[in-house]
Enzyme design. Sequence first.
Site, PDB file in Angstrom:
ATOM      1  N   GLN A  26      31.247  13.113  38.590  1.00 33.76           N
ATOM      2  CA  GLN A  26      30.108  13.782  38.041  1.00 33.76           C
ATOM      3  C   GLN A  26      29.374  13.976  39.278  1.00 33.76           C
ATOM      4  OE1 GLN A  26      31.077  16.488  35.569  1.00 33.76           O
ATOM      5  NE2 GLN A  26      29.033  17.620  36.355  1.00 33.76           N
ATOM      6  N   LYS A  64      33.619  17.277  28.775  1.00 32.19           N
ATOM      7  CA  LYS A  64      34.586  17.273  29.358  1.00 32.19           C
ATOM      8  C   LYS A  64      35.268  15.728  28.632  1.00 32.19           C
ATOM      9  CE  LYS A  64      33.105  18.543  34.200  1.00 32.19           C
ATOM     10  NZ  LYS A  64      32.618  18.162  35.458  1.00 32.19           N
ATOM     11  N   ASP A  83      39.185  17.162  40.717  1.00 27.58           N
ATOM     12  CA  ASP A  83      38.404  18.576  41.408  1.00 27.58           C
ATOM     13  C   ASP A  83      38.662  18.727  42.434  1.00 27.58           C
ATOM     14  OD1 ASP A  83      36.249  18.604  39.682  1.00 27.58           O
ATOM     15  OD2 ASP A  83      35.527  16.917  39.963  1.00 27.58           O
TER      16      ASP A  83
HETATM   17  N1  GUN Z   1      29.547  19.776  38.789  1.00 31.46           N
HETATM   18  C1  GUN Z   1      29.021  21.155  38.775  1.00 31.46           C
HETATM   19  N2  GUN Z   1      30.162  20.962  38.436  1.00 31.46           N
HETATM   20  C2  GUN Z   1      30.979  20.032  38.378  1.00 31.46           C
HETATM   21  C3  GUN Z   1      32.547  19.963  38.718  1.00 31.46           C
HETATM   22  O1  GUN Z   1      33.438  21.014  38.670  1.00 31.46           O
HETATM   23  N3  GUN Z   1      32.920  19.371  38.721  1.00 31.46           N
HETATM   24  C4  GUN Z   1      32.331  17.323  39.569  1.00 31.46           C
HETATM   25  N4  GUN Z   1      32.434  16.410  39.360  1.00 31.46           N
HETATM   26  N5  GUN Z   1      31.111  18.079  39.002  1.00 31.46           N
HETATM   27  C5  GUN Z   1      30.801  19.472  39.068  1.00 31.46           C
END
Ligand code: GUN
Length: 294
Positions: A98, A54, A121
């Site tokens: 995350q 990311k 998110d």
């Molecule tokens: N863990 C797995 N997928 C995601 C996501 O799209 N965002 C976040 N913050 N954590 C994740």
Amino acid sequence: MTAEIIDGKAIAEQIRGEVAAQVSRRRQAGEPPPGLATVLVGDNPASLSYVRGKQKACREVGIDSQGFHLAEDTRQEVLEKLLIDLNADPKVNGILVQLPLPSGLDEEKALTAISIEKDIDGFHPVNVGRLAMKRRDPMFVPCTPSGVMVLLQKTGVKISGARAVVIGRSNLVGMPTALLLVRENATVTICHSRTENLPEIVRQADLLVAAIGKPKFVRGDWIKPGAIVIDVGINRVEDAGAKNGYRLVGDVDFEEARQVAGAITPVPGGVGPMTIAMLLKNTLKAAEMASIKK
Ligand code: GUN
């Protein structure tokens, strides 16, 4: 029949290009770059790799990313204090915690501490609640589900009135995807680990979204001929011949399903790249909203 392969990588690339162009226009107009703060607690290898991906994607489109890496045994108050500080930081437009958090930390409390204007998110309960309500609009929609919707729209399939089956009811993917499909007037069935006669239900789906996290769980003979299959699974399976000793497979048996489906996403190269593209798009949106407010 051999299915059309839905090229998530190419579609994501196009979205990333659009975000990069918009970021560059902002810069020319004297606006600061959009800012994303990533918060990772602990050293889960998959999470580490996702967060790095990311951050790299942010750099490539001109978004400023700041990474916060906290120890596995971080206390709840410390995590929440960081989130509150980031809420107040004007250089930070989006905050990403995350998931999953290490056991012992309260995920809901942490996600609720993020300001809804920075919840790129889309996991804040207010944003999720608005997603579930008629005539309400969330500030942000979770990235993987919105990526799934873009892939469906790009295949040109009619969603309104279609029978959609979502396998999986997670907060991250299954449930918000089902809500988005309902908002587009699909008739949605949500299946999960307690569902009886799963193959029979899946056989009725014009649109199938598999988000269960079990490698090759959905078999070819479960799929209605011509159905659109979106495979959200990213499962590591051992492969002695592969460079890292593993390879990635989806929740759907791709080789079987492609003989029956009308269109299908591959793994890797389907939904995965879309998640990051939608994150960039949401971060840009957060920055644009912050500029308007100023
Ligand atoms: N863990 C797995 N997928 C995601 C996501 O799209 N965002 C976040 N913050 N954590 C994740």
